[in-house]
Every structure is written in structure tokens, then in C-alpha cells.
Design a protein around this motif. Structure first.
Motif, short mmCIF file in Angstrom:
data_model
loop_
_atom_site.label_atom_id
_atom_site.label_comp_id
_atom_site.label_asym_id
_atom_site.label_seq_id
_atom_site.Cartn_x
_atom_site.Cartn_y
_atom_site.Cartn_z
N ARG A 51 0.83 -1.21 0.00
CA ARG A 51 0.00 0.00 0.00
C ARG A 51 0.86 1.26 0.00
O ARG A 51 0.44 2.31 -0.48
N LEU A 52 2.07 1.15 0.53
CA LEU A 52 2.99 2.29 0.54
C LEU A 52 3.42 2.68 -0.87
O LEU A 52 3.87 3.80 -1.11
N HIS A 53 3.27 1.74 -1.82
CA HIS A 53 3.66 1.97 -3.21
C HIS A 53 2.44 2.09 -4.14
O HIS A 53 2.57 1.91 -5.35
N LYS A 54 1.28 2.36 -3.57
CA LYS A 54 0.03 2.49 -4.33
C LYS A 54 -0.36 1.18 -5.02
O LYS A 54 -0.95 1.17 -6.10
N VAL A 55 -0.02 0.06 -4.41
CA VAL A 55 -0.43 -1.24 -4.92
C VAL A 55 -1.31 -1.89 -3.85
O VAL A 55 -0.90 -2.03 -2.70
N ALA A 56 -2.53 -2.24 -4.23
CA ALA A 56 -3.49 -2.82 -3.29
C ALA A 56 -3.82 -4.25 -3.70
O ALA A 56 -3.74 -4.61 -4.87
N ILE A 57 -4.22 -5.05 -2.71
CA ILE A 57 -4.56 -6.45 -2.94
C ILE A 57 -6.07 -6.63 -2.84
O ILE A 57 -6.72 -6.16 -1.90
N ALA A 58 -6.64 -7.30 -3.84
CA ALA A 58 -8.05 -7.67 -3.84
C ALA A 58 -8.18 -9.17 -3.66
O ALA A 58 -7.36 -9.94 -4.17
N ILE A 59 -9.20 -9.59 -2.94
CA ILE A 59 -9.46 -11.01 -2.73
C ILE A 59 -10.33 -11.52 -3.87
O ILE A 59 -11.49 -11.13 -4.01
N ASP A 60 -9.76 -12.38 -4.69
CA ASP A 60 -10.49 -12.91 -5.85
C ASP A 60 -11.19 -14.21 -5.48
O ASP A 60 -10.64 -15.04 -4.75
N ASP A 61 -12.40 -14.40 -6.00
CA ASP A 61 -13.16 -15.63 -5.79
C ASP A 61 -13.43 -15.87 -4.31
O ASP A 61 -13.32 -17.00 -3.81
N ALA A 62 -13.77 -14.81 -3.59
CA ALA A 62 -14.04 -14.92 -2.15
C ALA A 62 -15.31 -15.70 -1.90
O ALA A 62 -16.27 -15.63 -2.66
N GLY A 63 -15.31 -16.45 -0.79
CA GLY A 63 -16.48 -17.25 -0.42
C GLY A 63 -16.67 -17.27 1.08
O GLY A 63 -16.06 -16.49 1.82
N PRO A 64 -17.50 -18.18 1.56
CA PRO A 64 -17.86 -18.23 2.99
C PRO A 64 -16.70 -18.46 3.94
O PRO A 64 -16.84 -18.23 5.14
N GLU A 65 -15.56 -18.93 3.42
CA GLU A 65 -14.42 -19.17 4.31
C GLU A 65 -13.99 -17.89 5.04
O GLU A 65 -13.44 -17.94 6.14
N TRP A 66 -14.27 -16.73 4.45
CA TRP A 66 -13.90 -15.47 5.08
C TRP A 66 -14.82 -15.11 6.23
O TRP A 66 -14.49 -14.27 7.07
N LEU A 67 -15.97 -15.74 6.29
CA LEU A 67 -16.94 -15.41 7.35
C LEU A 67 -16.49 -15.91 8.71
O LEU A 67 -16.93 -15.41 9.74
N SER A 68 -15.61 -16.91 8.73
CA SER A 68 -15.15 -17.48 10.00
C SER A 68 -13.99 -16.70 10.62
O SER A 68 -13.59 -16.95 11.75
N PHE A 75 -7.37 -4.83 8.66
CA PHE A 75 -7.57 -5.59 7.43
C PHE A 75 -7.03 -4.79 6.24
O PHE A 75 -7.50 -3.69 5.96
N PRO A 76 -6.04 -5.35 5.50
CA PRO A 76 -5.37 -4.55 4.46
C PRO A 76 -5.89 -4.74 3.04
O PRO A 76 -5.40 -4.11 2.12
N PHE A 77 -6.87 -5.62 2.82
CA PHE A 77 -7.33 -5.92 1.47
C PHE A 77 -8.46 -4.96 1.07
O PHE A 77 -9.40 -4.76 1.82
N VAL A 78 -8.35 -4.39 -0.12
CA VAL A 78 -9.26 -3.30 -0.50
C VAL A 78 -10.57 -3.79 -1.11
O VAL A 78 -11.53 -3.04 -1.19
N GLU A 79 -10.61 -5.06 -1.53
CA GLU A 79 -11.77 -5.49 -2.31
C GLU A 79 -12.08 -6.96 -2.08
O GLU A 79 -11.19 -7.79 -2.04
N PHE A 80 -13.36 -7.26 -1.89
CA PHE A 80 -13.87 -8.63 -1.88
C PHE A 80 -14.53 -8.88 -3.23
O PHE A 80 -15.52 -8.22 -3.57
N LYS A 81 -14.02 -9.81 -3.99
CA LYS A 81 -14.64 -10.18 -5.26
C LYS A 81 -15.32 -11.53 -5.05
O LYS A 81 -14.67 -12.57 -5.03
N VAL A 82 -16.64 -11.49 -4.83
CA VAL A 82 -17.39 -12.70 -4.53
C VAL A 82 -17.47 -13.57 -5.78
O VAL A 82 -17.85 -13.09 -6.86
N GLY A 83 -17.11 -14.84 -5.63
CA GLY A 83 -17.01 -15.75 -6.76
C GLY A 83 -18.33 -16.04 -7.45
O GLY A 83 -19.40 -15.98 -6.85
N ARG A 84 -18.23 -16.38 -8.74
CA ARG A 84 -19.42 -16.65 -9.55
C ARG A 84 -20.22 -17.83 -9.00
O ARG A 84 -21.41 -17.96 -9.27
#
Length: 198
Positions: A51-68, A75-84
Motif C-alpha cells: 500500500r505504501l507503493h500504491k499497490v493494493a490487494i483484492a481477494i479474488d473468488d471470495a467465499g464463505p471461508e472469510w466469514l469465520s 484488514f489490508p485488502f481493498v476489495e472482496f470479489k465474490v465468486g461466480r
């Protein structure tokens, strides 16, 4: 792979290739959800440093595992991309809608943006819009294409009499109350009005 995130030489090369201009808002790198979960501490530390270099991480194909995950702070991730898997067909599937709602709640708790991936029908689009997703992506708006084809499509649009195929999708989408933002893959993540996302 997440191992690349800790390779200082690879990160250094990446940062040198980024535009050094005030108008450059940054780069978002998508990393597979399952791999992030397996290497969570490593990935979180790498994301904070990037993030110090203007690079952010997005979570691709996110699912219920993150709910636990209830004890994740800063939390450093900028985006939740919920899977198809949980998006496609959600208009007719209340279980998928329930998963999406819980993912939206978790993302809101962390202050992350949400993307519904796999939108192929207008009924699914309207459903995720009403659920409160920030962005949508899928073949309803544009098929995946190469960077070269995407650039050509964008440059050709003002000069074409009928416009490229994806322009018709955008026009139809504007009727439903959204606007579009292109990505490197050529699919058309579409920004939605913030309903229920705060």
C-alpha cells in the motif's frame, strides 16, 4: 502466488514500472482467496507494505471461508470479489443470496469494496444491485478479451457509427442506474449506486 508478494526484487521491478504521476491512483492486484487464506499472515503483511507503493490487494473468488475470520484486525485488502459460484443464478437462489449478504456485511465491517463476479443475466444484475454490491462484472456487459483488443475497442468507439458491442450493454445499464469502469481483462466491472453499503 502469494510467494511473489514477499519477493522484494519482484515488487521492486513492479513499482518501477508504475506511472510516477499524480493522476495515477494505484494498481489493484487480485490474489486467489484460497491461497490468501492459506498464507494469511504473510499476505496481510505484504499487502500493508505494498500500500505504501500504491499497490493494493483484492481477494479474488471470495467465499464463505472469510466469514469465520473474526479476529483479523487492520484488514489490508481493498476489495472482496465474490465468486461466480455464489453470484451466477443468485436471482433464483435464496441460499446464494444469503451468502452474498453475509459477505457484504463482512466486507462492510472491514471497509472493503465488493464486486459480484459472474453476472450473466439481468435478473442476477438487479439482484446483486439490490443486495448492495459496489461493482459487478460478467459476460452480461462484455466478454473477456486481450488488452490489445480492449484498447482497440475503446479507441474505435468514438469513430464507429454503430459503436462496439459493449457500448450497447453500457447504454442499457445506464437505464438501470449504473456506470462503467473498464479493467485490464476487458470485462466491464460496473459501478453501482451504493444501496445499503453506507
Amino acid at each position: 502466488p502469494t510467494a511473489v508478494l514477499t519477493d522484494s526484487e519482484a515488487i521492486g521491478r513492479l513499482c518501477k514500472q508504475l506511472p510516477n504521476h499524480a493522476a495515477f491512483e494505484g494498481l489493484i492486484v487480485e490474489v486467489n482467496s484460497a491461497e490468501l487464506i492459506r498464507n494469511l499472515d504473510l499476505a496481510m503483511e505484504a499487502a500493508r507494505q505494498l500500500r505504501l507503493h500504491k499497490v493494493a490487494i483484492a481477494i479474488d473468488d471470495a467465499g464463505p471461508e472469510w466469514l469465520s475470520l473474526t479476529d483479523v484486525s487492520n484488514f489490508p485488502f481493498v476489495e472482496f470479489k465474490v465468486g461466480r459460484e455464489f453470484v451466477a443464478g443468485c436471482a433464483e437462489d435464496r441460499l446464494k443470496q444469503s451468502v452474498c449478504r453475509r459477505m457484504l456485511e463482512r466486507a462492510k465491517f472491514y471497509g472493503s469494496r465488493t464486486v459480484a463476479d459472474g453476472i450473466e443475466t439481468w435478473s442476477d444484475f438487479l439482484t446483486v444491485r439490490d443486495l448492495g454490491f459496489d461493482l459487478v462484472q460478467g459476460s452480461l456487459f462484455a466478454k473477456p478479451m486481450s488488452t490489445e483488443k480492449f484498447a482497440h475497442t475503446c479507441w474505435a468507439a468514438p469513430h464507429a457509427s454503430a459503436g462496439p458491442p459493449l457500448s450497447r450493454s453500457i447504454e442499457r445499464l445506464s437505464i438501470a442506474g449504473g456506470s462503467a469502469e473498464p479493467t485490464e481483462t476487458g470485462e466491464q466491472p460496473t459501478k453501482l449506486s451504493n444501496r445499503g453499503t453506507g
